[in-house]
Write an enzyme that holds these catalytic residues in place. Sequence first.
Site, short mmCIF file in Angstrom:
data_model
loop_
_atom_site.label_atom_id
_atom_site.label_comp_id
_atom_site.label_asym_id
_atom_site.label_seq_id
_atom_site.Cartn_x
_atom_site.Cartn_y
_atom_site.Cartn_z
N ARG A 264 6.25 -10.82 -3.92
CA ARG A 264 5.36 -11.39 -3.02
C ARG A 264 6.30 -10.86 -1.88
O ARG A 264 7.43 -11.73 -0.88
CB ARG A 264 5.22 -12.88 -3.21
N HIS A 268 5.45 -18.37 -0.37
CA HIS A 268 5.23 -18.50 -2.02
C HIS A 268 3.13 -18.88 -1.33
O HIS A 268 2.27 -18.98 -1.88
CB HIS A 268 5.65 -20.08 -2.67
N TYR A 277 15.77 -19.26 0.78
CA TYR A 277 15.80 -18.55 -0.72
C TYR A 277 16.17 -17.56 -0.47
O TYR A 277 16.11 -16.97 -1.99
CB TYR A 277 14.99 -19.91 -1.47
C1 LIG Z 1 2.08 -27.08 -14.84
C2 LIG Z 1 2.37 -27.08 -13.29
N1 LIG Z 1 3.96 -27.04 -13.16
C3 LIG Z 1 4.37 -26.77 -11.69
C4 LIG Z 1 3.62 -26.97 -10.82
C5 LIG Z 1 4.11 -26.47 -9.46
N2 LIG Z 1 3.94 -24.99 -8.68
C6 LIG Z 1 2.85 -24.24 -8.22
S1 LIG Z 1 3.19 -22.93 -8.28
C7 LIG Z 1 4.33 -22.84 -8.73
C8 LIG Z 1 5.62 -21.42 -9.39
C9 LIG Z 1 4.47 -20.73 -10.51
O1 LIG Z 1 5.74 -19.04 -9.88
P1 LIG Z 1 4.70 -17.77 -11.23
O2 LIG Z 1 3.65 -18.00 -12.37
O3 LIG Z 1 5.48 -16.68 -10.62
O4 LIG Z 1 3.34 -17.54 -10.07
P2 LIG Z 1 3.63 -17.08 -8.20
O5 LIG Z 1 3.11 -18.25 -8.21
O6 LIG Z 1 4.81 -16.18 -8.36
O7 LIG Z 1 1.69 -16.00 -8.24
C10 LIG Z 1 4.70 -23.27 -9.70
C11 LIG Z 1 6.28 -24.40 -10.24
C12 LIG Z 1 1.99 -26.32 -10.83
N3 LIG Z 1 0.94 -26.11 -10.43
N4 LIG Z 1 1.87 -26.50 -12.32
#
Ligand SMILES: Cc1ncc(C[n+]2csc(CCOP(=O)(O)OP(=O)(O)O)c2C)c(N)n1
Length: 385
Positions: A264, A268, A277
């Site tokens: 990425r 985020h 980070y």
């Molecule tokens: C069940 C849940 N826990 C926490 C969150 C908060 N949250 C939103 S995005 C994220 C990270 C997800 O990372 P990844 O699966 O690697 O996807 P990326 O954002 O890198 O595409 C988190 C922890 C959420 N939306 N849903």
Amino acid sequence: MTTECTDLSGPLPTSSVMAPEAGSTAAPALKDRLRDILDDHEALLGLYRDLAVLRRIDEQCLALARQGALALWAPIVGQEAVLVGAARAADRHDHLFISYRESLMAHLRGVPPEQVLPMWRGSALGGWDPAEYGITNPAIIVGAHGLHATGYAMAAALDGSQDRAIAFFGDGATSQGDLNEALNFAATTTAPVVFFCTNNQFAISVPIAQQTAVQPAQRAHGFGIPSLRVDGNDVLAVLAATRTATAHVQAGGGPYFVEAVTYRLGPHTTNDDPTRYRSAAELEAWRARDPVERMRGFLADSGLITESDADVVRSAADDAAQRYRTACAELPEPDAAGIFEHVYAAPHPLIVEERHAYADYLASLGGAAATAVPAGPSTGKEVPR
Ligand SMILES: Cc1ncc(C[n+]2csc(CCOP(=O)(O)OP(=O)(O)O)c2C)c(N)n1
Ligand SMILES: [Mg+2]
């Protein structure tokens, strides 16, 4: 007697179709899946156009969020090859279950901008009709839609239909119980579902090494699901890997797992500051592997792109981005009170209380914000004045 089980199958190689870069190896078997495309100049240019169009729309949405016209945006810069390769490999039998990161896959499925943007502007809870376009509205609950995809696939199999599901999720989602339950259900029921993990190295600020001790693609083996680990910055490799997965599912082989390794390049979401980070050096190393430039280089090296082809692609990308800006300007103002609707059919004491607290907060800001959320029904706890 005890049996020690220590075989983790070893790290899987990351497979490329274009000239492999650090950490990946050439995969002739993947190339074989692309015979039709590798001989088709228009198809190759079309993939480049898709990449360039998504890059420009993504830039536009980031700008709209920075200007306050969108409430939030989750950029895809650096990950375009994943969206394009997977979406273009999927056919009408593939129902796509996406997360917020794959919103622009909807664009590739023909969803108009005025239906892609409302969720991000905060002016609607959803967007488009999933049945009409074969793609769900983006899941925000990380990993939950792995279960939805598996359930859809199980139902399709029971109906005797040719439909399949593809669940798109991130590296962080592999830590979620829901997703692991989905993998297990899919494997034991041989459901026609592809699990597509975009390993972009981070779950917000948490690096992949803190998320899992073995590669996501290896973990699939523990469920009895075959997998492929593919170069996610190589649109041809992603396309071929997705074709491999859907062909396996279509042949009745049960679920298949694809891990696309990418990075990425942006934050985020527009609420994040990634400089807190990760290092500038790491970012630069991945910037040099830009998936859009990589495809352009592949076409140029093969003598398949002229200056006028590049101009046509540029103006297609600019037009698409402009359509997004125009559509955004025409969307209704977000209704701040809307977040308190549709949670329960009847007034619920907790929601009523939260609505009052929010109305008080907005009132404290004064100006137009003060009346954005009427306090609504009584909490029964108001202090008589
Ligand atoms: C069940 C849940 N826990 C926490 C969150 C908060 N949250 C939103 S995005 C994220 C990270 C997800 O990372 P990844 O699966 O690697 O996807 P990326 O954002 O890198 O595409 C988190 C922890 C959420 N939306 N849903
Ligand atoms: Mg991630």
